[in-house]
Design a protein around this motif. Sequence first.
Motif, mmCIF file in Angstrom:
data_model
loop_
_atom_site.group_PDB
_atom_site.id
_atom_site.type_symbol
_atom_site.label_atom_id
_atom_site.label_comp_id
_atom_site.label_asym_id
_atom_site.label_seq_id
_atom_site.Cartn_x
_atom_site.Cartn_y
_atom_site.Cartn_z
ATOM 1 N N ASP A 483 0.861 -1.222 -0.007
ATOM 2 C CA ASP A 483 0.082 -0.068 -0.051
ATOM 3 C C ASP A 483 0.903 1.314 0.116
ATOM 4 O OD1 ASP A 483 -1.598 2.290 0.851
ATOM 5 O OD2 ASP A 483 -3.060 0.556 1.598
ATOM 6 N N GLN A 485 0.089 4.436 0.700
ATOM 7 C CA GLN A 485 -0.163 5.078 2.128
ATOM 8 C C GLN A 485 0.876 4.428 3.362
ATOM 9 O OE1 GLN A 485 -4.155 5.241 2.691
ATOM 10 N NE2 GLN A 485 -4.403 7.084 1.242
ATOM 11 N N ASP A 486 0.966 3.334 3.279
ATOM 12 C CA ASP A 486 1.697 2.542 4.518
ATOM 13 C C ASP A 486 3.042 2.681 4.082
ATOM 14 O OD1 ASP A 486 -0.522 1.404 5.561
ATOM 15 O OD2 ASP A 486 -0.137 -0.362 4.496
ATOM 16 N N CYS A 487 3.799 3.023 2.885
ATOM 17 C CA CYS A 487 4.860 3.474 2.602
ATOM 18 C C CYS A 487 5.309 4.535 2.997
ATOM 19 C CB CYS A 487 5.230 2.885 0.956
ATOM 20 S SG CYS A 487 5.356 1.225 0.832
ATOM 21 N N ASP A 488 4.387 5.690 2.675
ATOM 22 C CA ASP A 488 4.653 7.020 2.753
ATOM 23 C C ASP A 488 4.554 7.285 4.364
ATOM 24 O OD1 ASP A 488 4.566 7.459 0.211
ATOM 25 O OD2 ASP A 488 2.323 8.253 -0.019
ATOM 26 N N LEU A 489 3.873 6.502 5.032
ATOM 27 C CA LEU A 489 3.563 6.638 6.638
ATOM 28 C C LEU A 489 5.086 6.252 7.021
ATOM 29 C CD1 LEU A 489 2.087 7.406 9.232
ATOM 30 C CD2 LEU A 489 1.317 4.920 9.195
ATOM 31 N N GLN A 492 7.755 8.649 6.365
ATOM 32 C CA GLN A 492 7.605 10.225 7.458
ATOM 33 C C GLN A 492 8.149 9.820 8.777
ATOM 34 O OE1 GLN A 492 3.351 11.194 7.363
ATOM 35 N NE2 GLN A 492 3.358 11.301 4.897
ATOM 36 N N ARG A 545 7.384 1.029 -2.981
ATOM 37 C CA ARG A 545 6.344 1.866 -3.394
ATOM 38 C C ARG A 545 6.385 2.247 -4.771
ATOM 39 N NH1 ARG A 545 6.028 7.483 -3.631
ATOM 40 N NH2 ARG A 545 4.160 8.464 -2.842
#
Length: 545
Positions: A483, A485-489, A492, A545
């Motif tokens: 996912d 979004q999981d990678c972006d989180l 961060q 990602r």
Amino acid sequence: MCGLAAILSRYMTSFSMIATLLGGLGVFFIGIKMISSHLSQMAGRGLRNGLLRLIDTRWSASLLGIVFGAITQSTNAVTFIVTSMVTANLVQVRAVMPVVIWANLGTGALVFLSTLNIRPFILSLLGLIGVAYFLNVEKSTRYRHAAGALLGVALLFLGLDLVKEAASPIQEMELVGKLLASAQEQYWLVFFLGAALAFVAQSSATVTVVTVLMSKIGLLNIDLTLMMIYGAGIGSAVSLAYMTLTLSGLARQLAYIQIFQKAGSAVVMVGLLAIERVFDIPLVEALIGLVSSDSSLQGCWAYVLMQLLGCVLVSAMSKTLYPLALYLAPATTEESRSKPHYLYARAIDDPETALDLVAKEQLRQFAYLNDYLVTDSTAQPIVAHGRITQDRLHAANQRVTAEIDEFLAELLSGAADRDVMDRILNFRARNRLLADLQRSVHELDPLLRTLLANDSVSKLARAIIESIDFNLLSLRDAITTEDAQDCDLFLQMTADNSGVMEHVRQDFLARGHELSPHLHEVLFSLTSLFERIVWLLRQYCALVR
């Protein structure tokens, strides 16, 4: 003076003959070892995949074993190659058992060759190998092991030729004549001599060659020849049993099968000879007498019959023997860890499926990264599948990542679709990062143990362990879901780790008088390694990602 000269001449002749005999045996043994060593080194992925195609059926596997035994003249070399295939998860032990079993029959080729005049062949082969070595072939990564194996073959036959040359005059020595006269009825003495020689030489074929040569020049009659050959079979089994003390798992399973085969066939052959002698029933000796009237060839045929009997006996009992070997020597944790669980050779034919399997294999290896971390100053690494030391754990995991890289390289060489090529390159880049992560987390272990043992900095060590453990678990979840979004989180969360580590370093610098110089060095190495691990995790996440 003339008498003294004659005595000296006789002793010098005897010494020269014995020296030639010992030198021939030495060259022969060196040749055997060189063949085994170099052929074992040639057992790479390409060879293993080629062999895999030849063992689809029991008959083809048995034929391959005979050919391998004839080429290598060493069941140990065959066992090594087969074990590497099993360890790499290319094939199951039961499927390659016929290869190891029937390799014993193939070793009979050397016994027959020892009775022929092959000096011109030996000298020609040595000349060609000499030219190859003059051209520095031994420095070639591709051909050096093949050249070394051929040199071993040449030395083996050169040793045989020297033994034959030296053995002929032996029967004329007075001492040898007395020994042979006293041994004519001492069957068991000759039997144990053959066993002792095979135990030292670690090969019944080697002892049989020497026995056949002794028979050829009249030093042994047919009964003594047979007893020495059968004794060599027992000695080879005992030697292998002794060697298994240092083995475990898969290699020990195959060794147990061979021990039963060697010992069982030798015992049966001795029993048949006893029945033939006591009850005057025509059995083995009568059969080989019909095949050939030459005593040396009769010895060759007796050796082949003993190997054939063992092959048939073990093949017939394989359904019983294999579970027994599996019970006595189950696969070790290291063996389980050191082979891929999802990759197999035929997956190459379907690139999309192959890449899905690579993803599963890499995820499995990624999950093992948490096992490298210690929990306190005395703890072993966290291992989910049994006890294993940190270094062996790391070595097993590194073997799998290397296997994944070879699999991807082979997949890339046959890829035609651009999208598939891009995916393969992405997975290869991930694999390099995974190997770097394994090395980096492995290097943390001694540093963390040093800090955990010191109360003033143990809190920092535990914080780093918890941080790495959390980061690994978070990224594993992101890899599993794929996912964005999981990678972006994750990216961060790990963005400011370098700043945190710099703050830690400055804080400990300010407390310089409280810590030793060695501890300062460990702290700086640990924080730098932590930063590298986080950077590698972020790079891995970017590729996912």
